[in-house]
Design a protein around this motif. Structure first.
Motif, PDB file in Angstrom:
ATOM      1  N   ILE A   5       0.854  -1.183   0.000  1.00 37.19           N
ATOM      2  CA  ILE A   5       0.000   0.000   0.000  1.00 37.19           C
ATOM      3  C   ILE A   5       0.891   1.235   0.000  1.00 37.19           C
ATOM      4  N   GLN A   6       0.939   1.913  -1.127  1.00 37.77           N
ATOM      5  CA  GLN A   6       1.830   3.070  -1.263  1.00 37.77           C
ATOM      6  C   GLN A   6       1.247   4.337  -0.656  1.00 37.77           C
ATOM      7  N   THR A   7      -0.064   4.344  -0.449  1.00 39.22           N
ATOM      8  CA  THR A   7      -0.698   5.607  -0.062  1.00 39.22           C
ATOM      9  C   THR A   7      -0.911   5.738   1.441  1.00 39.22           C
ATOM     10  N   ALA A   8      -0.348   4.830   2.223  1.00 36.86           N
ATOM     11  CA  ALA A   8      -0.490   4.961   3.673  1.00 36.86           C
ATOM     12  C   ALA A   8       0.112   6.301   4.104  1.00 36.86           C
ATOM     13  N   PRO A   9      -0.570   7.025   5.008  1.00 39.26           N
ATOM     14  CA  PRO A   9      -0.100   8.359   5.376  1.00 39.26           C
ATOM     15  C   PRO A   9       1.246   8.337   6.100  1.00 39.26           C
ATOM     16  N   SER A  10       1.592   7.217   6.701  1.00 45.40           N
ATOM     17  CA  SER A  10       2.868   7.088   7.392  1.00 45.40           C
ATOM     18  C   SER A  10       3.214   5.605   7.408  1.00 45.40           C
ATOM     19  N   PRO A  11       4.438   5.254   7.772  1.00 44.04           N
ATOM     20  CA  PRO A  11       4.776   3.831   7.808  1.00 44.04           C
ATOM     21  C   PRO A  11       3.821   3.061   8.726  1.00 44.04           C
ATOM     22  N   TRP A  12       3.482   1.857   8.307  1.00 42.67           N
ATOM     23  CA  TRP A  12       2.598   1.025   9.122  1.00 42.67           C
ATOM     24  C   TRP A  12       3.277   0.670  10.434  1.00 42.67           C
ATOM     25  N   ARG A  13       2.530   0.730  11.503  1.00 40.18           N
ATOM     26  CA  ARG A  13       3.043   0.319  12.813  1.00 40.18           C
ATOM     27  C   ARG A  13       2.806  -1.165  13.059  1.00 40.18           C
ATOM     28  N   ASN A  14       1.848  -1.737  12.357  1.00 41.66           N
ATOM     29  CA  ASN A  14       1.493  -3.152  12.532  1.00 41.66           C
ATOM     30  C   ASN A  14       1.323  -3.808  11.175  1.00 41.66           C
ATOM     31  N   ARG A  15       1.345  -5.155  11.210  1.00 43.87           N
ATOM     32  CA  ARG A  15       0.968  -5.913  10.023  1.00 43.87           C
ATOM     33  C   ARG A  15      -0.457  -6.389  10.198  1.00 43.87           C
ATOM     34  N   TYR A  16      -1.175  -6.463   9.092  1.00 42.77           N
ATOM     35  CA  TYR A  16      -2.569  -6.916   9.121  1.00 42.77           C
ATOM     36  C   TYR A  16      -2.756  -8.059   8.141  1.00 42.77           C
ATOM     37  N   LEU A  17      -3.382  -9.106   8.626  1.00 50.82           N
ATOM     38  CA  LEU A  17      -3.768 -10.217   7.768  1.00 50.82           C
ATOM     39  C   LEU A  17      -5.274 -10.103   7.560  1.00 50.82           C
ATOM     40  N   LEU A  18      -5.661  -9.642   6.375  1.00 46.64           N
ATOM     41  CA  LEU A  18      -7.070  -9.461   6.066  1.00 46.64           C
ATOM     42  C   LEU A  18      -7.617 -10.806   5.592  1.00 46.64           C
ATOM     43  N   MET A  19      -8.508 -11.376   6.372  1.00 48.21           N
ATOM     44  CA  MET A  19      -8.982 -12.731   6.097  1.00 48.21           C
ATOM     45  C   MET A  19     -10.476 -12.731   5.829  1.00 48.21           C
TER      46      MET A  19
END
Length: 197
Positions: A5-19
């Protein structure tokens, strides 16, 4: 499947597994079950869905989750319970991860979906047939992630939801027009999409 995801406003703090939940009784019956009145206590996983999840746990190839959060519908609750049990976690409910409400199509055949998706492609704000607008789904799904981003860091969080909401979320995170959510690759039952670092 992983998505950058290039458009995140800042670096991700967590990883997400979308299930997406496993194959359900609603899938097997070809029915649209999108209301809490029907979906919370009924239309759980099908036998095939149970088999899918058993296989998914056996063949797990993603980072080990530290949290499992799910929609309160029976099919997502049962899916989350299987994942949580495999990793010794206690799942938690977030109603923002619920199925998109399909209004007047509730309880009807799933051959009604394409008609709504055709309206979606023209206007992400539409509520024809009293359907929940794509924009409203995107807002609540994104809010669920934003809350975790503000609360914790360094975690791997499984978010168990439904096909349409997850495709809409991925479209939003990619910065694409929400009207294009059906151009997102279809999310199959029990599929997992990794986002974040």
């Amino acid at each position: 499947m992983a998505i950058d995801i290039q458009t995140a406003p800042s670096p991700w703090r967590n990883r997400y597994l979308l299930m997406r939940h496993g194959h359900s009784q609603a899938n097997a019956a070809g029915l649209i079950i999108s209301s809490p009145e029907r979906g919370i206590e009924n239309f759980g996983l099908s036998e095939y869905g149970e088999q899918q999840l058993a296989q998914r746990m056996t063949d797990w190839q993603w980072p080990a989750p530290t949290r499992v959060v799910h929609s309160d519908f029976l099919r997502t609750t049962q899916t989350a319970a299987r994942v949580a049990a495999a990793f010794g976690l206690v799942p938690s409910v977030d109603m923002r991860l619920r199925e998109r409400y399909f209004g007047e199509l509730e309880g009807q055949g799933d051959d009604g979906y394409p008609r709504i998706w055709a309206f979606d492609a023209q206007n992400a704000e539409h509520q024809y047939h009293q359907v929940e607008a794509v924009s409203a789904v995107a807002t609540r799904m994104r809010a669920a992630i934003d809350d975790w981003e503000q609360r914790v860091s360094g975690e791997t969080i499984v978010l168990v939801s439904h096909g349409d909401p997850l495709q809409i979320l991925l479209t939003a995170l990619a910065g694409k027009p929400l009207s294009q959510h059906r151009e997102q690759a279809a999310l199959l039952p029990a599929s997992i999409t990794l986002i974040g670092p």
